[in-house]
Design an enzyme around this catalytic site. Structure first.
Site, mmCIF file in Angstrom:
data_model
loop_
_atom_site.group_PDB
_atom_site.id
_atom_site.type_symbol
_atom_site.label_atom_id
_atom_site.label_comp_id
_atom_site.label_asym_id
_atom_site.label_seq_id
_atom_site.Cartn_x
_atom_site.Cartn_y
_atom_site.Cartn_z
ATOM 1 N N ASP A 1 27.393 24.067 20.288
ATOM 2 C CA ASP A 1 26.255 24.872 20.721
ATOM 3 C C ASP A 1 26.188 26.247 20.080
ATOM 4 O O ASP A 1 25.197 26.948 20.241
ATOM 5 C CB ASP A 1 26.287 25.053 22.241
ATOM 6 C CG ASP A 1 27.428 25.965 22.692
ATOM 7 O OD1 ASP A 1 28.518 25.889 22.083
ATOM 8 O OD2 ASP A 1 27.222 26.755 23.639
ATOM 9 N N ASP B 1 32.914 20.559 20.987
ATOM 10 C CA ASP B 1 33.351 21.932 21.178
ATOM 11 C C ASP B 1 33.624 22.109 22.677
ATOM 12 O O ASP B 1 33.087 21.359 23.500
ATOM 13 C CB ASP B 1 32.256 22.883 20.699
ATOM 14 C CG ASP B 1 32.535 24.313 21.092
ATOM 15 O OD1 ASP B 1 33.608 24.825 20.756
ATOM 16 O OD2 ASP B 1 31.673 24.909 21.763
ATOM 17 N N CYS C 1 0.838 -1.199 0.000
ATOM 18 C CA CYS C 1 0.000 0.000 0.000
ATOM 19 C C CYS C 1 0.875 1.251 0.000
ATOM 20 O O CYS C 1 0.593 2.227 -0.706
ATOM 21 C CB CYS C 1 -0.913 0.018 1.224
ATOM 22 S SG CYS C 1 -2.061 -1.367 1.332
#
Length: 764
Positions: A652, A440, A29
């Site tokens: 960030d 970082d 389907c």
């Protein structure tokens, strides 16, 4: 490009839309609906998710075609034999699901009640009792099941045939119709008082079992969407809108959907905050656990930001709304989870290609089985047909279509409950291949809130004036070191800087009262020709700061001014940051998983290496990359990939965005910038490094569930088809096995809903 072509390109619009689809039951389907949607003019790509019963369509068209596109998409779905429906959310979606479950349950109960008398004689044989219902009774019991409960199979199977493809319903309709029709034929040709052996129970029980399996499957699938529904329920329906003295003279209760940025709302103790905003009056504790996974309430006061959907504690607060609707944190979280659940893992594309040819192959195998049993096996036509019916029923590819999306939904939902947002299914597959994790430093492994620990002016320079000058240079910056300087100069008059110019990774230049000034790293000062090392050798306080830096991890910066003979130092600044509470534990947990860990920092090497040692990293093992400019971080990620394999980058800030995009998997801290979260494949809603090993763990578990589900789905078909063809499985057992395959796949995926971060991956 011609002028006309340029105008056409300018008029083209691109977009993405979601469409609900009812009536899908198997992987075939999914393939059929995708093909139908991709044939619509303007559609670039379409991805259908069986578990959520939705399609995500990307399109590019001119304005006129774009206006017609929704109607054309719905028409294409309907022409393919399925029911288009709008995407509902929240309570409306949950109510629709409950209503559908009740209707399906009623049908299943009717099928069970009608099928039990047909099965009873078979059960009686186990005790040696030979009981047979009259043929008329069997006909009257089986026919409502065949054409009542089975009507959906006929409708969907006919639509599949019309579109030149096949699906699960077609297999069920063919198989059960053969058993029912053969029983009617045997009954019609047998003369009384002979009593033929009929197969009405096979057709009725198979249809009932398939419907029962789909009902159990739907109940299980509802649990995989629990994370979305839980997030949607967080937003309260009403907000207490405070008077503004112009339009409103009294407190009003208004729907949250009517709030606008700038409105002020009252939030009483124990109520959920209706929208993102800033506290203007009052103090409280806010429970953000449903959004961030953080179990402890967070103290909030005037000026602090609050998130819509979080739970207010014991205080009454007044909040100024800053973001509503799709721009709010809650709605963005919901959108991320929905995007991940609507996406397809790369392995699913292979499954879709298999499913596209699966049904025609099975029909061919069933016909071959009947012919071989009848012509070579020396059995009657009844037995040959029953063998073919069993092949058709056992081969239904329901489990194949559910194997991947249910695991993805359960895994991403569990991750979201613990503060881990997974952007798409591809990020899951890539995350479980990661061999090295690069962090970082500032704001990721450290608190990102450095303090100005020392400010030592050059001989003859006024300390207060020099600090005010340094603050003037940093007044327009949001860099953590700039905030530290401004905090140290708080309360002092700060002059205005002119012609300010930020040099990424180095520092800032400007003029203050006509004097050219610069504030930045010692390496940059050396590039400018500033002779600060010579002064450091002759000034004891400077020499002490320089010598202590290597051991403490302090970051040095130099304030200098430009004269006719070059740049001269005015002051030496030292900044100190602290590691996050769980940073060292996160690195240890990643190493325990067999991963390499590295830290990439733009900081000076002595400071970076000192902080790295505090975190358990080994500079001598090439685990620290210092003095790396923002534009160079992506190159470091590429070198790590060449050396160790797939890389996950954790950051960030805006300066981390290139590295996050270059990594195999970017992981953004939720306390960082929107740019970082946009390019990352995963977002951690808490700035807790321990969520990194937890994110990799749930990714690995989800991919493992996908593979388990696909294995079992293929095993059912690969093992079941030969067993049915050789007569080991009759149609009733084949129907039970087929239903069990779908239920087992969904149930296996639901184990992910119980996932919790390991003790070593979670704060204590």
């Amino acid at each position: 490009m011609t002028e006309q072509a340029a105008e056409t390109a300018a008029d083209a619009q691109t977009g993405q839309c979601d469409l609900g689809i009812g009536g899908m039951t198997c992987a075939s389907c999914v393939s059929r609906v995708e093909r139908a949607l991709r044939r619509v003019p303007g559609v670039v790509d379409a991805s259908v998710n069986l578990a959520t019963e939705t399609a995500r369509v990307r399109w590019q068209a001119d304005a006129a075609a774009a206006a017609e596109l929704p109607a054309r998409l719905q028409r294409a779905v309907r022409d393919a034999g399925y029911e288009p429906r709008p995407i509902e959310s929240g309570d409306a979606d949950a109510q629709r699901e409950r209503d559908a479950m009740r209707r399906e349950g009623a049908w299943v109960l009717a099928g069970v009640l009608l099928s039990l008398p047909l099965v009873a004689p078979m059960v009686a044989l186990l005790w040696g009792a030979h009981v047979m219902l009259p043929a008329l009774w069997q006909f009257l019991l089986a026919t409502p099941v065949q054409f009542g409960l089975g009507a959906r199979f006929y409708r969907a199977g006919w639509q599949a045939l019309r579109s030149g493809s096949g699906n699960m319903e077609l297999l069920v309709a063919l198989g059960t119709s053969a058993a029912w029709g053969m029983s009617v034929w045997l009954w019609w040709r047998t003369q009384p008082p002979d009593t033929p052996h009929l197969y009405f129970e096979a057709s009725a029980v198979v249809i009932t079992l398939v419907r029962l399996g789909k009902w159990l499957e739907a109940r299980a699938k509802r649990r995989t969407t629990a994370a979305i529904h839980a997030l949607q329920r967080l937003q309260p329906p009403l907000a207490h809108l405070l008077p503004d003295g112009v339009r409103r003279e009294a407190l009003q209760d208004v729907p949250v959907a009517e709030l606008l940025p700038g409105d002020r709302v009252l939030v009483r103790a124990g109520e959920r905050i209706p929208a993102d905003g800033v506290i203007e009056r009052g103090r409280t504790q806010v429970d953000e656990s449903m959004l961030t996974g953080e179990p402890l309430p967070v103290a909030k006061g005037e000026g602090d930001a609050v998130t819509g959907g979080s739970l207010n504690g014991e205080g009454t607060i007044e909040v100024r709304v800053t973001a509503v609707g799709a721009q709010s944190v809650l709605q963005r979280i919901i959108a991320l989870v929905q995007d991940a659940q609507a996406g397809k893992a790369p392995v699913q594309r292979l499954v879709d290609r298999v499913a596209a040819v699966f049904v025609p192959v099975v029909v061919g195998l069933a016909l071959l089985t009947a012919l071989l049993w009848w012509s070579v096996g020396g059995v009657g036509v009844e037995t040959a047909v029953l063998r073919a019916v069993a092949v058709l029923v056992i081969a239904c590819p329901c489990a194949l279509g559910l194997a991947t999306p249910t695991a993805i939904m359960a895994g991403t939902g569990a991750a979201a409950r613990h503060g881990i947002l997974i952007k798409d299914a591809e990020a899951l597959e890539l995350a479980q291949r990661v061999r090295v994790v690069a962090f970082d430093k500032t704001g990721t492994l450290t608190l990102g809130q450095p303090r100005l620990t020392a400010f030592v002016p050059a001989p003859g320079v006024d300390a207060a004036a020099a600090l005010q000058t340094a603050a003037a240079l940093q007044a327009g910056s949001n860099h953590p070191l700039a905030r530290a300087v401004l905090a140290a100069a708080q309360g002092q008059p700060i002059p205005v800087a002119q012609d300010s110019q930020t040099v990424p990774g180095r520092g800032v230049r400007a003029s203050v009262e006509g004097v050219p000034l610069a504030l930045g790293s010692p390496a940059w000062m050396a590039e400018l020709g500033c002779a600060w090392p010579a002064l450091a050798a002759s000034v004891p306080a400077w020499a002490q700061l320089r010598d202590e830096q290597a051991g403490t991890g302090a970051t040095l910066a130099v304030l200098a001014w430009q004269r006719d003979d070059g740049w001269h130092p005015l002051a030496l600044l030292a900044f100190a940051d602290e590691p996050k509470p769980h940073a060292a534990a996160a690195i240890a947990a990643l190493r325990a998983r067999g991963l390499r860990v590295a830290m990439i920092s733009g900081d000076q090497r002595p400071a970076a290496e000192a902080m790295a040692r505090r975190l358990g990293l080994r500079p001598e093992a090439h685990e620290v990359y210092a003095e790396v400019l923002p534009a160079e971080k992506a190159a470091v990620v590429a070198r790590l990939r060449e050396r160790d394999g797939a890389v996950a980058m954790v950051g960030d800030g805006i300066n981390d965005a290139p590295a996050l995009a270059a990594a195999d998997v970017g992981i953004a801290m939720g306390n960082g910038t929107d740019v970082a979260m946009h390019v990352a494949g995963m977002t951690l809603l808490r700035g807790d490094p321990l969520l990194v090993p937890a994110a990799l763990d749930i990714a690995a578990r989800t991919v493992r569930k996908i593979r388990q589900n696909l294995f079992w789905a293929f095993v059912y078909n690969v093992a079941g088809i030969p067993l049915a063809a050789f007569g080991v499985l009759d149609p009733v057992l084949a129907g039970a096995a087929m239903a069990a395959s779908s239920v087992s796949v969904v149930t296996n995926a639901l184990w992910l809903s119980r996932w919790r971060p390991r003790a070593t991956d979670a704060p204590t």
